[in-house]
Design a protein around this motif. Structure first.
Motif, PDB file in Angstrom:
ATOM      1  N   GLU A 144       0.833  -1.210   0.000  1.00 22.21           N
ATOM      2  CA  GLU A 144       0.000   0.000   0.000  1.00 22.21           C
ATOM      3  C   GLU A 144       0.862   1.253   0.000  1.00 22.21           C
ATOM      4  O   GLU A 144       0.565   2.227  -0.693  1.00 22.21           O
ATOM      5  CB  GLU A 144      -0.932  -0.010   1.213  1.00 22.21           C
ATOM      6  CG  GLU A 144      -2.036  -1.053   1.109  1.00 22.21           C
ATOM      7  CD  GLU A 144      -2.853  -1.149   2.381  1.00 22.21           C
ATOM      8  OE1 GLU A 144      -2.486  -0.491   3.392  1.00 22.21           O
ATOM      9  OE2 GLU A 144      -3.857  -1.895   2.398  1.00 22.21           O
ATOM     10  N   ASP A 147       2.496   1.569  -3.485  1.00 24.54           N
ATOM     11  CA  ASP A 147       1.500   2.041  -4.446  1.00 24.54           C
ATOM     12  C   ASP A 147       1.203   3.523  -4.262  1.00 24.54           C
ATOM     13  O   ASP A 147       0.954   4.246  -5.236  1.00 24.54           O
ATOM     14  CB  ASP A 147       0.203   1.236  -4.299  1.00 24.54           C
ATOM     15  CG  ASP A 147       0.350  -0.201  -4.785  1.00 24.54           C
ATOM     16  OD1 ASP A 147       1.309  -0.474  -5.543  1.00 24.54           O
ATOM     17  OD2 ASP A 147      -0.475  -1.042  -4.394  1.00 24.54           O
ATOM     18  N   ARG A 420       8.801   1.040  -7.525  1.00 24.99           N
ATOM     19  CA  ARG A 420       8.006   0.375  -8.563  1.00 24.99           C
ATOM     20  C   ARG A 420       8.773   0.318  -9.856  1.00 24.99           C
ATOM     21  O   ARG A 420       9.442   1.259 -10.249  1.00 24.99           O
ATOM     22  CB  ARG A 420       6.695   1.128  -8.775  1.00 24.99           C
ATOM     23  CG  ARG A 420       5.673   0.909  -7.685  1.00 24.99           C
ATOM     24  CD  ARG A 420       4.349   1.548  -8.047  1.00 24.99           C
ATOM     25  NE  ARG A 420       4.492   2.987  -8.285  1.00 24.99           N
ATOM     26  CZ  ARG A 420       3.611   3.906  -7.894  1.00 24.99           C
ATOM     27  NH1 ARG A 420       2.530   3.536  -7.257  1.00 24.99           N
ATOM     28  NH2 ARG A 420       3.800   5.167  -8.160  1.00 24.99           N
TER      29      ARG A 420
END
Length: 421
Positions: A144, A147, A420
């Motif tokens: 989380e 993200d 990411r």
């Protein structure tokens, strides 16, 4: 299958520049370890007064001869404690009598049996669902964050916390936060195995004193859950039939808690960092049977979290062509033994499934072999596989100057930064 070397192979380092706590050694110890094995396999280090033993054969011999090489100094403070720190510990009643790692007496086998009962194969297998559940919870929170902000640190959010939470469940601890246990354990490692300044020692001593006082209350007051590890220690009988005294039970708990959470967290951090850096490996870990376990074993061989361990000679003894006097302080270079070319082919390379991998000495051998080895291996493999499944789209974001834990006997990354893809 052969993968790339985890570190650039450097020229052998001059031993007169060796500093076991220095930035150069902590960041890349391999040149010095190679030089020790090749040129001075039993080397007196003038900075610490320790005799460094670096060849696999010699280290194994020391570990298998506890009568000549005593474990009495295994938990002594590496850096002498100042009066102020000693007063803080004394007021808390702190002492570590011979219990597990530092115990060469007749009481050791019985105490060890109490510990191994709680970390045997059946209990470790039963713990896998617990490890998976806690890992999933921690990785969900980490995902989380990644993200939301695009990056994260898998050491503080995952590797460091997972073994502490698991150990708390397995040992029946629910009256103290995990963050507090981690803080106490890390302070204990630094105070007893580090080279902190006197000012830093005065900061660490109260945390270690709190840890010891909490353990003492838990053992003495019978507050432990029935059937738990602490309760079993309270019921244990010594060879003479007497009940185990509180101080020795606390000493056993002290070692188990530090080893069971801090060193396993350090292993997980190293395993994650090396796997993320290996091209193509992260994507395979989630689904390839046995790969996570094989990777953990190779990291244990090449870059174990417990890098050294101490012994003291009971009498004059010859080792590696050198005669050590009685009372010599010996430092076994466990990390270097895993790269001994006499035992391991192409030791600088991480090669999952290598035939001789289980010859490494990361968990010791003989009477004092780590009783939690199976749990540590299992936790690290489950953690690695779970992270690869839950975070398939991450890549390493750390720079070359990643902070490292650099204590006498413990080394690991203090950050596993990811971003990411």
């Amino acid at each position: 299958m052969t993968l790339s070397a985890p570190d650039t192979v450097s020229p052998a380092a001059p031993l007169d520049l060796l500093d076991l706590f220095g930035e150069g050694f902590v960041r890349d110890p391999y040149p010095w370890l190679d030089a020790l094995r090749a040129d001075a396999p039993v080397h007196h280090d003038p900075r610490t007064g320790l005799w460094l033993v670096s060849r696999h054969e010699d280290i194994r011999r020391v570990l298998l001869d506890p009568d000549a090489f005593l474990p009495d100094n295994a938990q002594r403070a590496v850096t002498p404690l100042p009066v102020g720190a000693l007063r803080v510990l004394a007021r808390a009643g702190f002492r570590l009598p011979a219990a597990l790692a530092n115990n060469g007496t007749a009481s050791h086998p019985g105490l060890r049996r109490v510990v191994t009962r709680f970390f045997n194969a059946r209990r470790v297998a039963a713990a896998v669902p617990v490890i998976e559940r806690v890992a999933d919870e921690l990785l969900t929170a980490a995902a989380e964050r990644i993200d939301a902000v695009g990056d994260g640190d898998l050491f503080t959010s995952f590797a460091q916390v997972l073994p502490c939470r698991v150990l708390m469940e397995l040992l029946g601890i629910d009256d103290v936060p995990a963050a507090t246990l981690i803080r106490w354990s890390d302070a204990s490692l630094e105070l007893f195995w580090g080279r902190p300044t006197p000012e830093r020692q005065l900061e660490l001593a109260p945390l270690v004193a709190e840890f010891h006082q909490w353990l003492t209350r838990t053992v003495r007051d019978g507050a432990a859950r029935p059937g738990s590890f602490i309760a079993a220690l309270g019921e244990h009988r010594l060879p003479d039939g007497e009940r185990l005294d509180v101080a020795t039970a606390v000493g056993a708990c002290f070692f188990v808690f530090v080893a069971g959470q801090s060193t396993t967290g350090q292993l997980i951090a190293t395993v994650l960092r090396r796997a993320l850096a290996e091209e193509g490996l992260w994507a395979r870990l989630a689904g390839e049977p046995g790969l996570a376990e094989a990777w953990v074993e190779e990291v244990l061989r090449r870059e174990p979290p417990v890098t050294t361990w101490r012994r003291i000679t009971a009498r004059p003894v010859e080792l590696g062509g050198v005669t050590l006097p009685e009372g010599a302080q010996v430092l076994l270079m466990l990390m270097g033994s895993g790269s001994d070319p006499e035992v391991f082919t192409a030791p600088e390379e991480l090669c999952p499934h290598r035939a001789e991998v289980r010859h490494h000495l990361a968990f010791g051998v003989g009477r004092h072999r780590c009783p939690g080895a199976s749990l540590a291996r299992t936790e690290a493999a489950v953690a690695l596989r779970a992270a690869a499944r839950r975070l398939p789209g991450v890549r390493p974001a750390e720079s070359a100057d990643v902070p490292m834990l650099g204590l006498l006997s413990f080394r690991a990354p203090l950050r596993v930064a990811v971003t990411r893809s």
